[in-house]
Design a protein around this motif. Structure first.
Motif, PDB file in Angstrom:
ATOM      1  N   ALA A 147       0.830  -1.210   0.000  1.00 10.96           N
ATOM      2  CA  ALA A 147       0.000   0.000   0.000  1.00 10.96           C
ATOM      3  C   ALA A 147       0.867   1.263   0.000  1.00 10.96           C
ATOM      4  N   PHE A 148       1.873   1.301   0.879  1.00 12.50           N
ATOM      5  CA  PHE A 148       2.640   2.543   1.027  1.00 12.50           C
ATOM      6  C   PHE A 148       3.557   2.781  -0.178  1.00 12.50           C
ATOM      7  N   GLY A 149       4.265   1.727  -0.608  1.00 15.19           N
ATOM      8  CA  GLY A 149       5.163   1.880  -1.763  1.00 15.19           C
ATOM      9  C   GLY A 149       4.392   2.342  -2.987  1.00 15.19           C
ATOM     10  N   THR A 150       3.223   1.760  -3.208  1.00 18.53           N
ATOM     11  CA  THR A 150       2.428   2.128  -4.388  1.00 18.53           C
ATOM     12  C   THR A 150       1.952   3.578  -4.276  1.00 18.53           C
TER      13      THR A 150
ATOM     14  N   VAL B  48       9.327  -1.869   2.299  1.00 18.74           N
ATOM     15  CA  VAL B  48       8.991  -3.233   2.751  1.00 18.74           C
ATOM     16  C   VAL B  48       8.814  -3.194   4.271  1.00 18.74           C
ATOM     17  N   PRO B  49       8.077  -4.158   4.832  1.00 19.68           N
ATOM     18  CA  PRO B  49       7.874  -4.118   6.288  1.00 19.68           C
ATOM     19  C   PRO B  49       9.184  -4.228   7.066  1.00 19.68           C
ATOM     20  N   MET B  50       9.193  -3.637   8.252  1.00 21.40           N
ATOM     21  CA  MET B  50      10.411  -3.567   9.076  1.00 21.40           C
ATOM     22  C   MET B  50      11.066  -4.933   9.298  1.00 21.40           C
ATOM     23  N   GLN B  51      10.234  -5.937   9.619  1.00 18.45           N
ATOM     24  CA  GLN B  51      10.837  -7.222   9.986  1.00 18.45           C
ATOM     25  C   GLN B  51      11.411  -7.952   8.772  1.00 18.45           C
ATOM     26  N   THR B  52      11.202  -7.437   7.548  1.00 17.24           N
ATOM     27  CA  THR B  52      11.789  -8.069   6.354  1.00 17.24           C
ATOM     28  C   THR B  52      12.954  -7.236   5.790  1.00 17.24           C
ATOM     29  N   LEU B  53      13.194  -6.069   6.376  1.00 20.86           N
ATOM     30  CA  LEU B  53      14.198  -5.157   5.804  1.00 20.86           C
ATOM     31  C   LEU B  53      15.594  -5.794   5.780  1.00 20.86           C
ATOM     32  N   ARG B  54      15.988  -6.447   6.891  1.00 20.39           N
ATOM     33  CA  ARG B  54      17.338  -7.008   6.972  1.00 20.39           C
ATOM     34  C   ARG B  54      17.572  -8.055   5.868  1.00 20.39           C
ATOM     35  N   SER B  55      16.633  -8.979   5.729  1.00 20.94           N
ATOM     36  CA  SER B  55      16.858 -10.028   4.734  1.00 20.94           C
ATOM     37  C   SER B  55      16.858  -9.410   3.334  1.00 20.94           C
ATOM     38  N   PHE B  56      16.007  -8.405   3.121  1.00 22.83           N
ATOM     39  CA  PHE B  56      15.976  -7.765   1.794  1.00 22.83           C
ATOM     40  C   PHE B  56      17.313  -7.083   1.481  1.00 22.83           C
ATOM     41  N   VAL B  57      17.795  -6.303   2.431  1.00 20.46           N
ATOM     42  CA  VAL B  57      19.023  -5.536   2.180  1.00 20.46           C
ATOM     43  C   VAL B  57      20.242  -6.467   2.108  1.00 20.46           C
TER      44      VAL B  57
ATOM     45  N   PHE C 285      -1.625   8.120   5.613  1.00 16.94           N
ATOM     46  CA  PHE C 285      -2.216   6.869   5.162  1.00 16.94           C
ATOM     47  C   PHE C 285      -2.015   6.743   3.652  1.00 16.94           C
ATOM     48  N   ALA C 286      -1.644   5.532   3.248  1.00 14.88           N
ATOM     49  CA  ALA C 286      -1.383   5.294   1.823  1.00 14.88           C
ATOM     50  C   ALA C 286      -2.562   5.747   0.962  1.00 14.88           C
ATOM     51  N   ALA C 287      -3.774   5.417   1.403  1.00 16.00           N
ATOM     52  CA  ALA C 287      -4.953   5.750   0.584  1.00 16.00           C
ATOM     53  C   ALA C 287      -5.087   7.266   0.414  1.00 16.00           C
TER      54      ALA C 287
ATOM     55  N   VAL D 167       0.970  -5.397  10.459  1.00 13.85           N
ATOM     56  CA  VAL D 167       0.744  -4.615  11.692  1.00 13.85           C
ATOM     57  C   VAL D 167       2.096  -4.483  12.378  1.00 13.85           C
ATOM     58  N   GLU D 168       2.793  -3.403  12.079  1.00  9.29           N
ATOM     59  CA  GLU D 168       4.174  -3.248  12.568  1.00  9.29           C
ATOM     60  C   GLU D 168       4.269  -3.191  14.091  1.00  9.29           C
ATOM     61  N   GLY D 169       3.205  -2.669  14.733  1.00 10.98           N
ATOM     62  CA  GLY D 169       3.270  -2.446  16.180  1.00 10.98           C
ATOM     63  C   GLY D 169       3.391  -3.727  17.001  1.00 10.98           C
TER      64      GLY D 169
HETATM   65  N1  LIG Z   1       0.029   1.662   4.530  1.00  4.81           N
HETATM   66  C1  LIG Z   1       0.245   2.865   5.057  1.00  4.81           C
HETATM   67  O1  LIG Z   1      -0.669   3.695   5.119  1.00  4.81           O
HETATM   68  C2  LIG Z   1       1.592   3.244   5.557  1.00  4.81           C
HETATM   69  C3  LIG Z   1       2.606   2.308   5.739  1.00  4.81           C
HETATM   70  N2  LIG Z   1       3.810   2.696   6.233  1.00  4.81           N
HETATM   71  C4  LIG Z   1       4.872   1.718   6.459  1.00  4.81           C
HETATM   72  O2  LIG Z   1       5.266   1.141   5.226  1.00  4.81           O
HETATM   73  C5  LIG Z   1       5.782  -0.159   5.472  1.00  4.81           C
HETATM   74  C6  LIG Z   1       5.143  -1.108   4.474  1.00  4.81           C
HETATM   75  O3  LIG Z   1       3.754  -1.119   4.756  1.00  4.81           O
HETATM   76  P1  LIG Z   1       2.636  -1.316   3.657  1.00  4.81           P
HETATM   77  O4  LIG Z   1       3.116  -0.988   2.300  1.00  4.81           O
HETATM   78  O5  LIG Z   1       1.438  -0.610   4.119  1.00  4.81           O
HETATM   79  O6  LIG Z   1       2.413  -2.898   3.798  1.00  4.81           O
HETATM   80  P2  LIG Z   1       1.671  -3.877   2.821  1.00  4.81           P
HETATM   81  O7  LIG Z   1       1.296  -5.051   3.624  1.00  4.81           O
HETATM   82  O8  LIG Z   1       0.609  -3.185   2.052  1.00  4.81           O
HETATM   83  O9  LIG Z   1       2.798  -4.298   1.775  1.00  4.81           O
HETATM   84  C7  LIG Z   1       4.015  -4.850   2.125  1.00  4.81           C
HETATM   85  C8  LIG Z   1       4.768  -5.101   0.831  1.00  4.81           C
HETATM   86  O10 LIG Z   1       6.067  -5.578   1.137  1.00  4.81           O
HETATM   87  C9  LIG Z   1       6.334  -6.683   0.323  1.00  4.81           C
HETATM   88  N3  LIG Z   1       7.262  -7.558   1.017  1.00  4.81           N
HETATM   89  C10 LIG Z   1       7.055  -8.230   2.160  1.00  4.81           C
HETATM   90  N4  LIG Z   1       8.151  -8.943   2.478  1.00  4.81           N
HETATM   91  C11 LIG Z   1       9.065  -8.694   1.520  1.00  4.81           C
HETATM   92  C12 LIG Z   1      10.374  -9.154   1.284  1.00  4.81           C
HETATM   93  N5  LIG Z   1      10.990  -9.991   2.109  1.00  4.81           N
HETATM   94  N6  LIG Z   1      11.016  -8.714   0.189  1.00  4.81           N
HETATM   95  C13 LIG Z   1      10.406  -7.871  -0.648  1.00  4.81           C
HETATM   96  N7  LIG Z   1       9.164  -7.412  -0.489  1.00  4.81           N
HETATM   97  C14 LIG Z   1       8.494  -7.817   0.590  1.00  4.81           C
HETATM   98  C15 LIG Z   1       4.985  -7.352   0.110  1.00  4.81           C
HETATM   99  O11 LIG Z   1       5.002  -8.161  -1.061  1.00  4.81           O
HETATM  100  C16 LIG Z   1       4.087  -6.151  -0.038  1.00  4.81           C
HETATM  101  O12 LIG Z   1       4.079  -5.698  -1.369  1.00  4.81           O
HETATM  102  C17 LIG Z   1       5.448  -0.502   6.924  1.00  4.81           C
HETATM  103  O13 LIG Z   1       6.601  -0.356   7.712  1.00  4.81           O
HETATM  104  C18 LIG Z   1       4.418   0.539   7.312  1.00  4.81           C
HETATM  105  O14 LIG Z   1       4.482   0.881   8.689  1.00  4.81           O
HETATM  106  C19 LIG Z   1       4.081   3.988   6.534  1.00  4.81           C
HETATM  107  C20 LIG Z   1       3.133   4.955   6.364  1.00  4.81           C
HETATM  108  C21 LIG Z   1       1.819   4.657   5.863  1.00  4.81           C
END
Ligand SMILES: NC(=O)C1=CN([C@@H]2O[C@H](COP(=O)(O)OP(=O)(O)OC[C@H]3O[C@@H](n4cnc5c(N)ncnc54)[C@H](O)[C@@H]3O)[C@@H](O)[C@H]2O)C=CC1
Ligand SMILES: O=C(CO)COP(=O)(O)O
Length: 320
Positions: free
Chosen positions: A10-13, A76-85, A133-135, A269-271
């Motif tokens: 959601a956020f990346g998009t 990407v979510p916090m708990q996956t950042l290390r493995s990704f990087v 919020f992403a939306a 749910v990062e929290g």
């Molecule tokens: N959704 C929101 O409104 C906001 C989100 N954030 C933060 O952005 C971060 C991402 O959240 P969202 O995009 O919302 O989550 P999400 O659940 O919508 O998407 C997570 C994305 O990460 C990808 N992903 C997961 N594990 C991966 C990995 N190992 N390697 C590569 N890609 C992986 C998934 O395929 C998915 O596309 C979180 O830390 C969140 O707190 C920050 C501000 C707003």
């Protein structure tokens, strides 16, 4: 200067959509079918339904192509950042890297920038955080964020590059404060959701937000961060948003806990992990963080809401 966003959740998009208003942007999805579908339909139906992808946005699953950009946002979510990087460190060298996740790593107690620094010590790194919020971003609604970067020159460049028609970026060099604010507000949002879900009322929520903010400050000051940073968008701003809106997934998890309902474990749910990481840190450093401890106990189902409330109300009386 070109920009790519890695992670098509959601956020990346949403960030990619907004940035595409400034010029061409590449959005990387790890799943090839999803990337093809998004590129063809111009939608991300799974994570951000209803938002159109502008023509200047290209979706790809080719990571080498996506990492050609000068500036790379890691969404990407916090708990996956290390493995990704760690897996892709070679492709990320010599780029400006902007972490967009909010959280503390469970197994190390580290925030996103500390994790990045461990693999890429010479990279220019920053954190994008704050109430958003992403939306809302995807709809083009006005949003203000914090861009935290230790190096003022890189911070100023990134601030210019990543500001868009609807995203207004403020800068800080206090990366630690920005990391802690963004991570801990999610823990407090779970607590506030639980209070509202259990019908304890808006006054109780205000008390939790305020005392939760005191916990955030306690952790920040013990980590060498500045109290002012916590008063800004990345702390107070995001705490206010996330503790008061059902758009927040952390708040919604809290609501489910308060109502004794189940919650979809596939929702990010990062929290939840962050609460456990911060609780462990607080215990190790002898920091008083009672709300964080209660959130962990609620997540582990070791405590009912009634017991949690009684515990907080029975704490020794003290000065504010
Ligand atoms: N959704 C929101 O409104 C906001 C989100 N954030 C933060 O952005 C971060 C991402 O959240 P969202 O995009 O919302 O989550 P999400 O659940 O919508 O998407 C997570 C994305 O990460 C990808 N992903 C997961 N594990 C991966 C990995 N190992 N390697 C590569 N890609 C992986 C998934 O395929 C998915 O596309 C979180 O830390 C969140 O707190 C920050 C501000 C707003
Ligand atoms: O960080 C956010 C808003 O600033 C999004 O919150 P949630 O992750 O709880 O949905």
């Amino acid at each position: 200067m070109s920009v790519s966003v890695l992670g098509s959740g959601a956020f990346g998009t949403a960030l990619a959509i907004s940035l595409a208003g400034n010029g061409p942007v590449t959005l990387w999805a790890r799943d090839a079918d999803q990337a093809r579908d998004m590129q063809a339909t111009r939608r991300n139906t799974r994570r951000l339904p209803g938002a159109d992808l502008p023509e200047t946005l290209t979706v790809t699953s080719d990571l080498e192509r996506a990492t050609q950009a000068d500036t790379i946002l890691l969404a990407v979510p916090m708990q996956t950042l290390r493995s990704f990087v760690s897996t892709h460190a070679d492709l990320l060298r010599n780029r400006a890297l902007v972490a967009c996740c909010k959280g503390i790593e469970l197994k190390t107690g580290q925030g996103p920038l500390v994790v990045l620094h461990g693999f890429l010590p010479t990279a220019r790194t920053a954190l994008l955080t704050g109430p958003s919020f992403a939306a809302d971003i995807a709809k083009g609604l006005p949003t203000a964020l914090t861009l935290a970067c230790r190096d003022p020159e890189t911070g100023a460049q990134l601030q210019q590059q990543l500001t868009t028609k609807n995203l207004r970026l403020y800068r800080t060099t206090d990366t630690s404060g920005a990391e802690i604010g963004g991570a801990l507000k999610n823990v407090m949002a779970i607590a506030c959701g639980a209070v509202i879900g259990a019908g304890l009322g808006d006054s109780a929520r205000a008390a939790l937000m305020t005392r939760g903010y005191a916990e955030m400050q306690r952790m920040a000051l013990a980590s060498g961060a500045q109290a002012d940073t916590l008063a800004g968008l990345s702390g107070f701003g995001d705490l206010t948003l996330t503790c008061s809106s059902e758009q927040s997934r952390n708040y919604r998890l809290g609501l489910a806990i308060g109502r004794n309902e189940t919650f979809d474990p596939n929702i990010t749910v990062e929290g939840a992990a962050t609460a456990r990481a911060v609780h462990a840190e607080a215990q190790a450093r002898n920091l008083d963080m009672p709300i964080t401890a209660i959130v962990v106990a609620l997540l582990d189902q070791r405590l009912t809401i009634a017991d949690a409330t009684a515990q907080l109300l029975a704490r020794p009386l003290k000065e504010e």
